[in-house]
Design a protein around this motif. Structure first.
Motif, PDB file in Angstrom:
ATOM      1  N   PHE A  47       0.850  -1.182   0.000  1.00 41.47           N
ATOM      2  CA  PHE A  47       0.000   0.000   0.000  1.00 41.47           C
ATOM      3  C   PHE A  47       0.887   1.235   0.000  1.00 41.47           C
ATOM      4  CE2 PHE A  47       0.802  -1.560   4.239  1.00 41.47           C
ATOM      5  CZ  PHE A  47       1.179  -0.430   4.951  1.00 41.47           C
ATOM      6  N   PRO A  48       0.361   2.341  -0.497  1.00 43.04           N
ATOM      7  CA  PRO A  48       1.158   3.566  -0.473  1.00 43.04           C
ATOM      8  C   PRO A  48       1.358   4.009   0.977  1.00 43.04           C
ATOM      9  CG  PRO A  48      -1.092   3.998  -1.246  1.00 43.04           C
ATOM     10  CD  PRO A  48      -0.931   2.516  -1.158  1.00 43.04           C
ATOM     11  N   GLY A  49       2.520   4.521   1.267  1.00 38.05           N
ATOM     12  CA  GLY A  49       2.784   5.004   2.618  1.00 38.05           C
ATOM     13  C   GLY A  49       3.318   3.933   3.547  1.00 38.05           C
ATOM     14  N   LYS A  50       3.661   2.776   2.967  1.00 42.58           N
ATOM     15  CA  LYS A  50       4.176   1.691   3.792  1.00 42.58           C
ATOM     16  C   LYS A  50       5.495   2.089   4.470  1.00 42.58           C
ATOM     17  CE  LYS A  50       5.618  -3.091   3.257  1.00 42.58           C
ATOM     18  NZ  LYS A  50       5.512  -4.300   2.445  1.00 42.58           N
ATOM     19  N   LEU A  51       6.324   2.790   3.698  1.00 44.80           N
ATOM     20  CA  LEU A  51       7.616   3.213   4.238  1.00 44.80           C
ATOM     21  C   LEU A  51       7.412   4.179   5.411  1.00 44.80           C
ATOM     22  CD1 LEU A  51      10.351   2.295   3.194  1.00 44.80           C
ATOM     23  CD2 LEU A  51      10.605   4.526   2.094  1.00 44.80           C
ATOM     24  N   LEU A  52       6.418   5.056   5.239  1.00 47.26           N
ATOM     25  CA  LEU A  52       6.114   6.028   6.284  1.00 47.26           C
ATOM     26  C   LEU A  52       5.640   5.317   7.558  1.00 47.26           C
ATOM     27  CD1 LEU A  52       5.834   9.096   6.905  1.00 47.26           C
ATOM     28  CD2 LEU A  52       3.430   8.876   6.255  1.00 47.26           C
ATOM     29  N   LEU A  53       4.748   4.326   7.379  1.00 46.94           N
ATOM     30  CA  LEU A  53       4.252   3.556   8.526  1.00 46.94           C
ATOM     31  C   LEU A  53       5.410   2.848   9.221  1.00 46.94           C
ATOM     32  CD1 LEU A  53       1.766   2.504  10.131  1.00 46.94           C
ATOM     33  CD2 LEU A  53       1.786   0.516   8.615  1.00 46.94           C
ATOM     34  N   ASP A  54       6.271   2.250   8.409  1.00 43.84           N
ATOM     35  CA  ASP A  54       7.450   1.568   8.937  1.00 43.84           C
ATOM     36  C   ASP A  54       8.276   2.535   9.787  1.00 43.84           C
ATOM     37  OD1 ASP A  54       9.128  -0.506   9.361  1.00 43.84           O
ATOM     38  OD2 ASP A  54       9.985  -0.557   7.344  1.00 43.84           O
ATOM     39  N   GLY A  55       8.469   3.739   9.261  1.00 44.27           N
ATOM     40  CA  GLY A  55       9.234   4.757   9.969  1.00 44.27           C
ATOM     41  C   GLY A  55       8.569   5.166  11.274  1.00 44.27           C
ATOM     42  N   LEU A  56       7.261   5.398  11.222  1.00 43.55           N
ATOM     43  CA  LEU A  56       6.523   5.828  12.415  1.00 43.55           C
ATOM     44  C   LEU A  56       6.585   4.776  13.515  1.00 43.55           C
ATOM     45  CD1 LEU A  56       3.346   7.542  10.892  1.00 43.55           C
ATOM     46  CD2 LEU A  56       5.202   8.616  12.193  1.00 43.55           C
ATOM     47  N   VAL A  57       6.422   3.505  13.108  1.00 46.52           N
ATOM     48  CA  VAL A  57       6.447   2.416  14.083  1.00 46.52           C
ATOM     49  C   VAL A  57       7.800   2.370  14.794  1.00 46.52           C
ATOM     50  CG1 VAL A  57       6.525  -0.101  14.292  1.00 46.52           C
ATOM     51  CG2 VAL A  57       4.694   0.977  12.995  1.00 46.52           C
ATOM     52  N   HIS A  58       8.862   2.645  14.024  1.00 47.78           N
ATOM     53  CA  HIS A  58      10.199   2.541  14.589  1.00 47.78           C
ATOM     54  C   HIS A  58      10.665   3.792  15.325  1.00 47.78           C
ATOM     55  CE1 HIS A  58      10.448  -1.015  12.008  1.00 47.78           C
ATOM     56  NE2 HIS A  58      11.301  -1.431  12.901  1.00 47.78           N
ATOM     57  N   LEU A  59       9.866   4.847  15.225  1.00 44.26           N
ATOM     58  CA  LEU A  59      10.264   6.124  15.821  1.00 44.26           C
ATOM     59  C   LEU A  59      10.653   6.023  17.304  1.00 44.26           C
ATOM     60  CD1 LEU A  59      10.595   8.548  14.149  1.00 44.26           C
ATOM     61  CD2 LEU A  59       8.362   9.401  14.875  1.00 44.26           C
TER      62      LEU A  59
END
Lengths: 209, 228
Positions: free
Chosen positions: B39-51
């Motif tokens: 899905f679009p924004g997967k990288l962003l979600l990945d980043g947020l989770v790891h924040l």
């Protein structure tokens, strides 16, 4: 369903294409009763074609019909889910479930344990039922995989390189077994192979790819 | 003294346990999305989770404080719907610990989901199993050792949580004072060394047990989830 050779009904009617990376794979063929061999060199897309018939790979265009049943039709937006196709698929690798015993592997797709004994005896795996898949030899695992596909009570069989990676003696054994399954179950059967000898012997009809 | 010690240990285990249990389903869902989703924004979600893994814990704690303050967006909702506040409560400490454990758990679970051979799932589908049965009988059992390892890892991480907790819910004995916070408090106190020794010993023992359990479970799956 009329047509075909000598008025026999068609088992596989396939006309599909699918884009795989840069290449387009696909084929058009009709097959009569009994076993049909898909023959061609590696990379010709034989496995992809089998996966399209099994419902594991969605073609971009065309249609798939088995024994008169429409399984896929791009124009009519029909795409029967793999679990509803009643295909007995034997993959190139046995794909046994490592966390289940041989018995539970065999019964995974079966409606009941009724046919277990008979099929296990027929495939010479009755003594393996309580073993774990990782303890099986290559030939044993393959026989279990075939048994698992048969116990699912399929309407047709798809076999992907069933004899690959077996040594000479085992190949002969496996070939006999497939012939026996073919003759005893009388299910429409599609066998993928790149071996001309195998193709000659197992296929009543040979489709070249 | 012993009573006090017991309270601290019990509170730590409670907060760690609740944080882990509460995070597990969320972590699993996120791990599934990241492992299998397209899905679009997967990288962003990945980043947020790891924040929370890379941001200073104090910042995470401060953001939680803002969110859950009586006038904060989440604090207001909790107050309105349930009439509760988690500020300076053990529940708040559990939220802080959960927040910090989440990225570690998502990582470990994601690895274990990615370790499941999808060809086995295909085989199950051809044998008549729909997506749910395939998930329940093939994917989940095969990923389970990794998921349990992730839970142990999350638990160990929760027990050690300090920065976000002290910022968010402060250091209230008997309410939010977990092992690390109690150690910190004892260090500030003249003559508190004996207590520090005891608390530190207990922390190390509990964390080590959790880590070894996690490692053993991970090894059973044959996956590299090593944290040691």
């Amino acid at each position: 369903m009329g047509g075909g050779r000598g008025g026999a009904s068609m088992s596989f009617e396939v006309d599909v294409t699918a884009r795989r990376g840069d290449a387009v794979v696909g084929a058009t063929f009709q097959a009569g009763e009994g076993s049909t061999v898909l023959f061609g060199p590696s990379g010709a897309g034989k496995t992809s074609l089998l996966m399209m018939i099994a419902g594991l790979l969605r073609p971009d265009t065309g249609r798939v019909r088995v024994s008169g049943q429409v399984l896929f039709d791009a124009a009519r937006r029909i795409n029967v889910r793999p679990e509803d196709r009643r295909a007995g698929v034997v993959f190139q690798e046995p794909r046994l479930f490592p966390h289940l015993s041989v018995r539970r592997n065999l019964l995974y797709g079966a409606a009941s344990a009724e046919g277990l004994e008979e099929i296990a005896t027929r495939l010479d795996i009755a003594h393996l039922l309580d073993r774990w898949p990782r303890t099986l030899s290559g030939g044993e695992a393959r026989r279990v995989a075939i048994g698992r596909a048969l116990l699912r009570d399929p309407d047709f069989l798809l076999l992907d390189e069933p004899l690959a990676s077996l040594d000479r003696a085992r190949r002969e054994e496996a070939m006999l077994m497939i012939e026996r399954v073919r003759d005893e179950t009388r299910l429409p059967m599609l066998i993928v192979t790149h071996d001309p000898e195998e193709a000659e012997r197992l296929g009543r009809q040979i489709i070249r790819m | 003294m012993t009573d006090e010690l017991e309270t601290i240990v019990r509170l730590s285990l409670l907060i760690g346990g609740v944080a882990t249990a509460g995070t597990l389903p969320v972590a699993f869902a996120l791990a599934w999305l990241l492992a299998r989703g397209r899905f679009p924004g997967k990288l962003l979600l990945d980043g947020l989770v790891h924040l929370p893994l890379v941001v200073p814990p104090v910042v995470t704690g401060w953001l939680l404080l803002i969110a859950f303050a009586p006038a904060g967006p989440l604090g207001m909702l909790l107050e309105r719907w349930f009439g509760v506040s988690i500020l300076f409560r053990w529940t708040g400490a559990a939220v802080a610990a959960a927040m910090m454990a989440l990225p570690l758990m998502v990582r470990a679970i994601r690895l274990s989901i990615e370790g499941v051979d999808q060809r086995l799932e295909q085989a199950a589908r051809t044998l008549g199993a729909g997506p749910w049965r395939t998930f329940a009988t093939i994917t989940l059992p095969l990923a389970l050792p990794g998921v349990l390892a992730a839970a142990m890892l999350g638990f160990a991480r929760s027990l050690g949580e300090f920065g976000a907790t002290i910022t968010f819910v402060s250091n209230v004995p008997g309410e939010t004072q977990t092992l690390p916070l109690a150690i910190y408090a004892a260090l500030q106190r003249p003559g508190g060394e004996a207590t520090v020794w005891k608390l530190a010993g207990i922390s190390i023992a509990i964390s080590l047990i959790a880590l070894i359990a996690s490692e053993l479970l991970g090894r059973r799956q044959g996956r590299r989830l090593h944290v040691l």
